[in-house]
Write an enzyme that holds these catalytic residues in place. Sequence first.
Site, PDB file in Angstrom:
ATOM      1  N   GLY A  95      -4.928  -1.993   4.683  1.00  0.00           N
ATOM      2  CA  GLY A  95      -4.245  -2.902   4.306  1.00  0.00           C
ATOM      3  C   GLY A  95      -4.724  -4.166   4.535  1.00  0.00           C
ATOM      4  O   GLY A  95      -4.674  -5.270   3.735  1.00  0.00           O
ATOM      5  N   LYS A 138       0.884  -1.140   0.017  1.00  0.00           N
ATOM      6  CA  LYS A 138      -0.080   0.184  -0.067  1.00  0.00           C
ATOM      7  C   LYS A 138       0.776   1.186   0.107  1.00  0.00           C
ATOM      8  O   LYS A 138       0.545   2.142  -0.673  1.00  0.00           O
ATOM      9  CB  LYS A 138      -0.914   0.091   1.195  1.00  0.00           C
ATOM     10  N   GLU A 189      -4.828  -6.420  14.626  1.00  0.00           N
ATOM     11  CA  GLU A 189      -4.463  -5.279  14.142  1.00  0.00           C
ATOM     12  C   GLU A 189      -5.476  -4.252  14.469  1.00  0.00           C
ATOM     13  O   GLU A 189      -5.373  -3.014  14.440  1.00  0.00           O
ATOM     14  CB  GLU A 189      -3.871  -5.289  13.001  1.00  0.00           C
TER      15      GLU A 189
HETATM   16  O1  F6P Z   1       3.155  -2.860   9.770  1.00  0.00           O
HETATM   17  C1  F6P Z   1       1.740  -3.160   9.757  1.00  0.00           C
HETATM   18  C2  F6P Z   1       1.257  -2.934   8.228  1.00  0.00           C
HETATM   19  O2  F6P Z   1       1.135  -1.454   8.210  1.00  0.00           O
HETATM   20  C3  F6P Z   1      -0.108  -3.463   7.971  1.00  0.00           C
HETATM   21  O3  F6P Z   1      -1.203  -2.941   8.376  1.00  0.00           O
HETATM   22  C4  F6P Z   1       0.181  -3.718   6.619  1.00  0.00           C
HETATM   23  O4  F6P Z   1      -0.955  -4.649   6.206  1.00  0.00           O
HETATM   24  C5  F6P Z   1       1.363  -4.093   6.262  1.00  0.00           C
HETATM   25  O5  F6P Z   1       2.238  -3.375   7.379  1.00  0.00           O
HETATM   26  C6  F6P Z   1       2.056  -3.863   4.883  1.00  0.00           C
HETATM   27  O6  F6P Z   1       1.959  -2.683   4.544  1.00  0.00           O
HETATM   28  P1  F6P Z   1       1.996  -2.082   2.975  1.00  0.00           P
HETATM   29  O7  F6P Z   1       1.099  -2.634   2.220  1.00  0.00           O
HETATM   30  O8  F6P Z   1       2.141  -0.618   3.159  1.00  0.00           O
HETATM   31  O9  F6P Z   1       3.523  -2.766   2.557  1.00  0.00           O
END
Ligand code: F6P
Length: 553
Positions: free
Chosen positions: A271, A211, A357
């Site tokens: 996420g 994300k 979470e």
């Molecule tokens: O560290 C937790 C988190 O932010 C989750 O909420 C999320 O799903 C995961 O890390 C991965 O984040 P990203 O999709 O931004 O790499």
Amino acid sequence: MSLIKNNNPTQTKSWKELDQHFNEIKEQSLIDLFKKESNRLAYLSFDEGNFYFDFSKNHLTKKTLSLFASLANEMGLIEAKKTLFEGQKINKTEDRAVLHTALRNLKNKPIILDGESLMPLVFAELYKMKDFSTKLREGQHLGYTSKRIENIVNIGIGGSDLGPKMVCEALKPYWVKGITPHFISNVDASHIDPLLQKLNPETTLFIIASKTFTTQETMTNAMTARNWFIKHASEKEIAKHFVAVSTNSQKVSEFGIDLQNMFKFWDWVGGRYSLWSSIGLSIVCTIGYDHFIDLLKGAEKMDEHFLNSPLESNAPTLMAFIGIWYNNFFKTQTQAILPYDQRLAYFSKYLQQADMESNGKSTDRNGDKIKYETGQIIWGEPGTNGQHAFYQLIHQGTKIIPCDFIAAALPAHNKTDHHDKLVANFIAQTEALMKGKDILTIKSELGQKNISNEEIKALLPFKVFEGNRPTSTLLMDKLTPENLGSLIALYEHKIFVQGFIWNVFSFDQWGVELGKQLADNILTEIKTGDLQESHDFSTQKIIKKYLSHKNKF
Ligand code: F6P
């Protein structure tokens, strides 16, 4: 949230009544409840779509449900549900709407956010995934030596990994021919290394799913994959073998992925709620677009059920109530998720993130410290494996562990004998957990063996199962894409209701930030050897130990 009428649940009239009711009910065993109410199934079980729910083996009576219904009314649950679906910015600490439901709004009900109509954006991205996955499958999108793509590697972590991985595993019977998905998440190179060793760069596609596109683990693995790839092919071929899924086009571009190869989603998709978005690209490529649409359809059905069904037969809401009942009144702490289906091997892991979470919070929506219990500890394993590992504690331990038993009546294989045995165990466990085994039965069993009365007496206390352990049963007809979509959405809404009642913000996750920050600092110290005095002495010593090992090599 202004819509909350009384935002500390424990201060509501219903909560106080639930407290009193708990004192009345806590000494009554499940067997007592069954004896008293031969009609329990009439109000504690129901069919919904392709699912059968049975909540009767829980410490519940009509009064419990009616008090929870009053609690939901006092708190304003109906209005809260509307705020979710309408796209109000209920993720206050990040000033974001929470609209994963828009991603499966196949009926195309208009959703406007900040003056912008969202559904055209959602459908545009869906069609882009359809187009891409079709080209892969039909061999129009080929690798740099004109070979078909055979392996897809999703590189992501947390919500950008667990959902797609869980769904692909669960829907293995629906995999399109010739494409195998792989999931890499851990920054530990022991994860990616063995995979790269067996992959052929000519036939491999990497989906970098993040994300934020800043997550340390994902970016490190993505870079390792990129370096591996350009050892075999020139940089200009990257476009054929790397695509990105993200909300952050700037970072995608900086990484060197052409924005034409980027699949978008938006900050209003959390996420851990993102598998319905283009984070599901690996799913679309693995099971095909039509089956992905079925997955969305199943979730949409559950959304409608959640929004429109009365509380008495509203599965996610009842499951939320049951969870709160055990967590806050019985003080049970944990919740086991026990799918009797090997295909759901990653389901409890997926729910761990979704639930823990979301509701692992200790500050309420007013910013005040919470003095009651919130998020449960979610854990579990598929049956029957768990039976031979941790069920001993569930049956005879000192802790009460409410369990969700999940199964599909029809398997995807033709080995009826296996499936009958699996389902027999699934059913037997819920009965055993409720009924236990009393002294008389054990005495009579032992009496038939050739052992003395004294030995019988000595063995009795160890053999007694008190029973009275609560379970909920979810039986679906088949594990199809549609039913899986419903199952996931069921738990998403359960989490929403619980977070709402506990008065926490379920859609942020500030608690994971500190570890990330400190890891970044320590990484710099490890790389430079320049240790900061600010560490406590334990941490200092561990860093030094690591460096001394590291410097030996
Ligand atoms: O560290 C937790 C988190 O932010 C989750 O909420 C999320 O799903 C995961 O890390 C991965 O984040 P990203 O999709 O931004 O790499």
